[in-house]
Design an enzyme around this catalytic site. Structure first.
Site, PDB file in Angstrom:
ATOM      1  N   SER A  29      31.915  35.446  98.233  1.00  0.00           N
ATOM      2  CA  SER A  29      30.420  35.650  98.457  1.00  0.00           C
ATOM      3  C   SER A  29      30.093  36.512  97.410  1.00  0.00           C
ATOM      4  O   SER A  29      30.593  35.868  95.980  1.00  0.00           O
ATOM      5  CB  SER A  29      29.864  36.316 100.472  1.00  0.00           C
ATOM      6  OG  SER A  29      28.799  36.332 100.328  1.00  0.00           O
ATOM      7  N   ASN A  30      28.746  37.025  97.817  1.00  0.00           N
ATOM      8  CA  ASN A  30      28.203  37.775  96.387  1.00  0.00           C
ATOM      9  C   ASN A  30      27.477  38.709  97.071  1.00  0.00           C
ATOM     10  O   ASN A  30      27.273  39.185  98.008  1.00  0.00           O
ATOM     11  CB  ASN A  30      26.839  36.903  95.726  1.00  0.00           C
ATOM     12  CG  ASN A  30      26.558  36.636  96.270  1.00  0.00           C
ATOM     13  OD1 ASN A  30      25.188  36.786  96.700  1.00  0.00           O
ATOM     14  ND2 ASN A  30      26.434  35.138  96.348  1.00  0.00           N
ATOM     15  N   HIS A  31      26.611  40.127  96.548  1.00  0.00           N
ATOM     16  CA  HIS A  31      26.468  40.975  96.390  1.00  0.00           C
ATOM     17  C   HIS A  31      25.152  41.337  97.011  1.00  0.00           C
ATOM     18  O   HIS A  31      23.734  41.586  97.133  1.00  0.00           O
ATOM     19  CB  HIS A  31      26.010  42.047  95.746  1.00  0.00           C
ATOM     20  CG  HIS A  31      27.335  42.662  95.111  1.00  0.00           C
ATOM     21  ND1 HIS A  31      28.146  43.166  96.152  1.00  0.00           N
ATOM     22  CD2 HIS A  31      28.258  42.692  93.456  1.00  0.00           C
ATOM     23  CE1 HIS A  31      28.942  43.522  95.816  1.00  0.00           C
ATOM     24  NE2 HIS A  31      29.216  42.923  94.003  1.00  0.00           N
TER      25      HIS A  31
END
Ligand code: C5P
Length: 218
Positions: A29-31
């Site tokens: 995923s990502n931030h």
């Protein structure tokens, strides 16, 4: 109480990060926190629009008056966004969509061994570009988060994805980007650029909503 200048408009907002499963316990995923997209969805609803928020997993409350569609992966977000775009007046593409996803999801937890491991990633589909290709005069707003050559990259995306305007944020600016409650953005369209000062995400959402109202007024 805001003036309901967007009354009768149906708008899609995509928000948050997608989650790409590797196995039942792991993912890529990502931030992205989703805060910017949720602020936009709330602001558009306050101005009278009928808003569908297509969202990855976040910890944020659903903004008042917004219809929320929860998704996990980029593929799920693609399907939900394409479906919602039908019969709408436009979309604001705020989600941080995974560009790559594991080529297969293991049904069982992958056991570690002593050596390294390799996961093959395949490209996901570009949701914004898909909507842009079938835009038919509707509104399409994009985001760009860049770390270098910001202006050139943003201009290329404006064309490639057929956006009406793009909201550029640079990770180089203090107070901009992930998780925080402020953002520093530049609007770029085919007539030029407008650099905004550091603002709260809600204030940025107001400025975006004003531009959207102008789009529909023309
Ligand atoms: O190409 P890049 O991912 O930097 O472009 C960012 C813009 O495109 C954002 O508006 C983002 O929401 C949208 N996007 C999308 N689907 C993807 C990748 C990006 O809608 N698969």
């Amino acid at each position: 109480e805001k003036k309901k200048n967007l009354q009768g408009k149906r708008l899609i907002v995509t928000a948050g990060a997608t989650i790409e499963a590797i196995d039942p316990v792991r993912f890529i995923s990502n931030h992205s926190s989703g805060k910017m997209g949720y602020a936009i969805a709330g602001e558009l609803a306050d101005r009278g629009a009928c808003v569908t928020l297509v969202t990855g997993r976040t910890e944020l409350p659903t903004p008042a008056g917004v219809e929320r569609v929860d998704v996990l992966s980029a593929a799920e977000m693609y399907d939900a966004a394409v479906r919602a775009f039908e019969g709408s007046d436009g979309a604001v593409m705020c989600a941080a969509v995974a560009d790559y996803t594991p080529d297969r999801v293991s049904d069982t937890k992958i056991k570690k061994c002593d050596g390294d491991m390799c996961i093959t990633l395949r490209r996901t589909r570009d949701i914004a570009a898909e909507l842009g290709a079938h835009k038919d005069g509707r509104l399409l707003v994009g985001f760009a988060l860049e770390t270098h050559d910001e202006q050139a990259h943003a201009e290329a995306k404006l064309e490639k994805k057929n956006f009406d305007f793009i909201v550029l944020n640079s990770l180089r600016d203090a107070g901009a980007g992930f998780r925080g409650d402020t953002n520093k953005v530049t609007f770029i369209d085919r007539t030029g650029r407008e650099e905004l000062p550091l603002l709260s995400k809600r204030e940025v959402a107001e400025r975006i909503a004003e531009r959207i109202e102008e789009f529909f007024a023309e």
